[in-house]
Design a protein around this motif. Structure first.
Motif, PDB file in Angstrom:
ATOM      1  N   GLY A  23       0.819  -1.206   0.000  1.00 21.84           N
ATOM      2  CA  GLY A  23       0.000   0.000   0.000  1.00 21.84           C
ATOM      3  C   GLY A  23       0.851   1.254   0.000  1.00 21.84           C
ATOM      4  N   TYR A  24       0.218   2.366   0.274  1.00 24.07           N
ATOM      5  CA  TYR A  24       0.937   3.645   0.269  1.00 24.07           C
ATOM      6  C   TYR A  24       1.682   3.878   1.573  1.00 24.07           C
ATOM      7  CZ  TYR A  24      -0.386   5.570  -4.187  1.00 24.07           C
ATOM      8  OH  TYR A  24      -0.478   5.811  -5.530  1.00 24.07           O
ATOM      9  N   HIS A  25       2.834   4.544   1.433  1.00 24.95           N
ATOM     10  CA  HIS A  25       3.644   4.920   2.594  1.00 24.95           C
ATOM     11  C   HIS A  25       3.629   6.434   2.711  1.00 24.95           C
ATOM     12  CE1 HIS A  25       5.410   0.909   3.167  1.00 24.95           C
ATOM     13  NE2 HIS A  25       5.168   0.811   1.865  1.00 24.95           N
ATOM     14  N   LEU A  26       3.495   6.918   3.921  1.00 27.62           N
ATOM     15  CA  LEU A  26       3.474   8.351   4.200  1.00 27.62           C
ATOM     16  C   LEU A  26       4.721   8.702   4.998  1.00 27.62           C
ATOM     17  CD1 LEU A  26       2.077  11.127   4.279  1.00 27.62           C
ATOM     18  CD2 LEU A  26       0.786  10.317   6.270  1.00 27.62           C
ATOM     19  N   THR A  27       5.528   9.570   4.419  1.00 26.09           N
ATOM     20  CA  THR A  27       6.724  10.045   5.114  1.00 26.09           C
ATOM     21  C   THR A  27       6.706  11.569   5.097  1.00 26.09           C
ATOM     22  OG1 THR A  27       8.032   9.968   3.059  1.00 26.09           O
ATOM     23  CG2 THR A  27       8.116   8.025   4.491  1.00 26.09           C
ATOM     24  N   GLY A  28       7.457  12.181   5.999  1.00 23.11           N
ATOM     25  CA  GLY A  28       7.514  13.629   6.059  1.00 23.11           C
ATOM     26  C   GLY A  28       8.838  14.108   6.596  1.00 23.11           C
ATOM     27  N   GLU A  29       9.127  15.371   6.291  1.00 27.15           N
ATOM     28  CA  GLU A  29      10.382  15.957   6.751  1.00 27.15           C
ATOM     29  C   GLU A  29      10.231  17.463   6.860  1.00 27.15           C
ATOM     30  OE1 GLU A  29      14.957  16.300   5.155  1.00 27.15           O
ATOM     31  OE2 GLU A  29      13.791  14.512   4.668  1.00 27.15           O
ATOM     32  N   GLY A  30      10.821  18.030   7.897  1.00 29.07           N
ATOM     33  CA  GLY A  30      10.818  19.470   8.078  1.00 29.07           C
ATOM     34  C   GLY A  30      10.952  19.840   9.535  1.00 29.07           C
ATOM     35  N   THR A  31      10.872  21.131   9.781  1.00 36.10           N
ATOM     36  CA  THR A  31      11.099  21.631  11.137  1.00 36.10           C
ATOM     37  C   THR A  31       9.970  22.530  11.635  1.00 36.10           C
ATOM     38  OG1 THR A  31      12.375  23.488  10.260  1.00 36.10           O
ATOM     39  CG2 THR A  31      13.617  21.521  10.918  1.00 36.10           C
ATOM     40  N   GLY A  32       8.808  22.426  11.020  1.00 36.54           N
ATOM     41  CA  GLY A  32       7.678  23.249  11.425  1.00 36.54           C
ATOM     42  C   GLY A  32       7.044  22.750  12.715  1.00 36.54           C
ATOM     43  N   SER A  33       5.942  23.359  13.084  1.00 28.54           N
ATOM     44  CA  SER A  33       5.211  23.029  14.306  1.00 28.54           C
ATOM     45  C   SER A  33       4.816  21.552  14.325  1.00 28.54           C
ATOM     46  CB  SER A  33       3.950  23.892  14.401  1.00 28.54           C
ATOM     47  OG  SER A  33       3.024  23.336  15.317  1.00 28.54           O
ATOM     48  N   LYS A  34       5.222  20.849  15.381  1.00 28.44           N
ATOM     49  CA  LYS A  34       4.900  19.430  15.503  1.00 28.44           C
ATOM     50  C   LYS A  34       3.400  19.215  15.625  1.00 28.44           C
ATOM     51  CE  LYS A  34       6.216  15.196  17.909  1.00 28.44           C
ATOM     52  NZ  LYS A  34       5.664  14.388  16.862  1.00 28.44           N
ATOM     53  N   ASP A  35       2.701  20.090  16.335  1.00 31.34           N
ATOM     54  CA  ASP A  35       1.242  19.967  16.447  1.00 31.34           C
ATOM     55  C   ASP A  35       0.581  20.032  15.061  1.00 31.34           C
ATOM     56  OD1 ASP A  35       1.314  19.717  19.200  1.00 31.34           O
ATOM     57  OD2 ASP A  35       0.915  21.838  19.567  1.00 31.34           O
ATOM     58  N   ALA A  36       1.023  20.970  14.236  1.00 32.01           N
ATOM     59  CA  ALA A  36       0.440  21.133  12.899  1.00 32.01           C
ATOM     60  C   ALA A  36       0.783  19.949  11.997  1.00 32.01           C
ATOM     61  CB  ALA A  36       0.924  22.438  12.267  1.00 32.01           C
ATOM     62  N   THR A  37       2.008  19.473  12.062  1.00 35.28           N
ATOM     63  CA  THR A  37       2.382  18.342  11.212  1.00 35.28           C
ATOM     64  C   THR A  37       1.712  17.054  11.680  1.00 35.28           C
ATOM     65  OG1 THR A  37       4.447  17.968  12.436  1.00 35.28           O
ATOM     66  CG2 THR A  37       4.574  19.357  10.481  1.00 35.28           C
ATOM     67  N   ASP A  38       1.617  16.849  12.985  1.00 36.57           N
ATOM     68  CA  ASP A  38       0.956  15.646  13.504  1.00 36.57           C
ATOM     69  C   ASP A  38      -0.515  15.606  13.094  1.00 36.57           C
ATOM     70  OD1 ASP A  38       3.296  14.808  14.710  1.00 36.57           O
ATOM     71  OD2 ASP A  38       2.649  15.266  16.763  1.00 36.57           O
ATOM     72  N   SER A  39      -1.172  16.741  13.154  1.00 32.99           N
ATOM     73  CA  SER A  39      -2.580  16.821  12.780  1.00 32.99           C
ATOM     74  C   SER A  39      -2.766  16.517  11.287  1.00 32.99           C
ATOM     75  CB  SER A  39      -3.121  18.203  13.131  1.00 32.99           C
ATOM     76  OG  SER A  39      -4.483  18.278  12.884  1.00 32.99           O
ATOM     77  N   ALA A  40      -1.922  17.093  10.459  1.00 25.38           N
ATOM     78  CA  ALA A  40      -1.994  16.832   9.017  1.00 25.38           C
ATOM     79  C   ALA A  40      -1.646  15.368   8.723  1.00 25.38           C
ATOM     80  CB  ALA A  40      -1.047  17.762   8.264  1.00 25.38           C
ATOM     81  N   TYR A  41      -0.665  14.832   9.430  1.00 27.96           N
ATOM     82  CA  TYR A  41      -0.288  13.426   9.250  1.00 27.96           C
ATOM     83  C   TYR A  41      -1.493  12.511   9.490  1.00 27.96           C
ATOM     84  CZ  TYR A  41       1.996   8.934   9.881  1.00 27.96           C
ATOM     85  OH  TYR A  41       2.352   7.609   9.772  1.00 27.96           O
ATOM     86  N   ARG A  42      -2.228  12.772  10.535  1.00 30.87           N
ATOM     87  CA  ARG A  42      -3.402  11.940  10.832  1.00 30.87           C
ATOM     88  C   ARG A  42      -4.403  11.971   9.675  1.00 30.87           C
ATOM     89  NH1 ARG A  42      -2.289  13.919  15.978  1.00 30.87           N
ATOM     90  NH2 ARG A  42      -3.724  15.673  15.772  1.00 30.87           N
ATOM     91  N   ASP A  43      -4.655  13.160   9.140  1.00 29.15           N
ATOM     92  CA  ASP A  43      -5.591  13.279   8.014  1.00 29.15           C
ATOM     93  C   ASP A  43      -5.053  12.571   6.772  1.00 29.15           C
ATOM     94  OD1 ASP A  43      -7.307  14.751   9.596  1.00 29.15           O
ATOM     95  OD2 ASP A  43      -6.969  16.654   8.539  1.00 29.15           O
ATOM     96  N   LEU A  44      -3.805  12.802   6.453  1.00 24.39           N
ATOM     97  CA  LEU A  44      -3.213  12.186   5.262  1.00 24.39           C
ATOM     98  C   LEU A  44      -3.131  10.666   5.389  1.00 24.39           C
ATOM     99  CD1 LEU A  44      -0.381  14.781   4.643  1.00 24.39           C
ATOM    100  CD2 LEU A  44      -2.297  14.294   3.082  1.00 24.39           C
ATOM    101  N   ASN A  45      -2.863  10.196   6.576  1.00 23.83           N
ATOM    102  CA  ASN A  45      -2.728   8.763   6.797  1.00 23.83           C
ATOM    103  C   ASN A  45      -4.059   8.028   6.618  1.00 23.83           C
ATOM    104  OD1 ASN A  45      -0.829   6.684   7.410  1.00 23.83           O
ATOM    105  ND2 ASN A  45      -1.793   6.474   9.414  1.00 23.83           N
TER     106      ASN A  45
END
Length: 83
Positions: free
Chosen positions: A44-66
């Motif tokens: 299936g699809y794999h979701l990866t990410g990289e950067g230094t922005g707000s962890k709260d914002a990235t975690d929230s987006a990760y949940r939606d994308l996942n």
């Protein structure tokens, strides 16, 4: 194209392989600088990410994308091709 994930705006780009998607934090997004990659794998699809922005914002987006299905991802790719 712009889409909302985790209640923040992200720029979505389809890749030349017609199977992968890059999702980049839009200007003003507290997750910036950050990007995600959705790419196909054997299981299936794999979701990866990289950067230094707000962890709260990235975690929230990760949940939606996942939560996106393969059909959802295919639809995103198709929409990026029609822009």
């Amino acid at each position: 194209m712009t889409r909302t994930y985790g209640k923040t705006n992200w720029l979505v780009y389809g890749c030349d392989d017609d199977r992968s998607v890059i999702v980049v934090a839009a200007p003003g997004n507290p997750a910036s600088p950050f990007y995600f990659r959705l790419s196909p794998g054997k299981d299936g699809y794999h979701l990866t990410g990289e950067g230094t922005g707000s962890k709260d914002a990235t975690d929230s987006a990760y949940r939606d994308l996942n939560m996106l299905s393969e059909k959802d991802i295919a639809t995103l790719i198709a929409k990026t091709r029609h822009r």
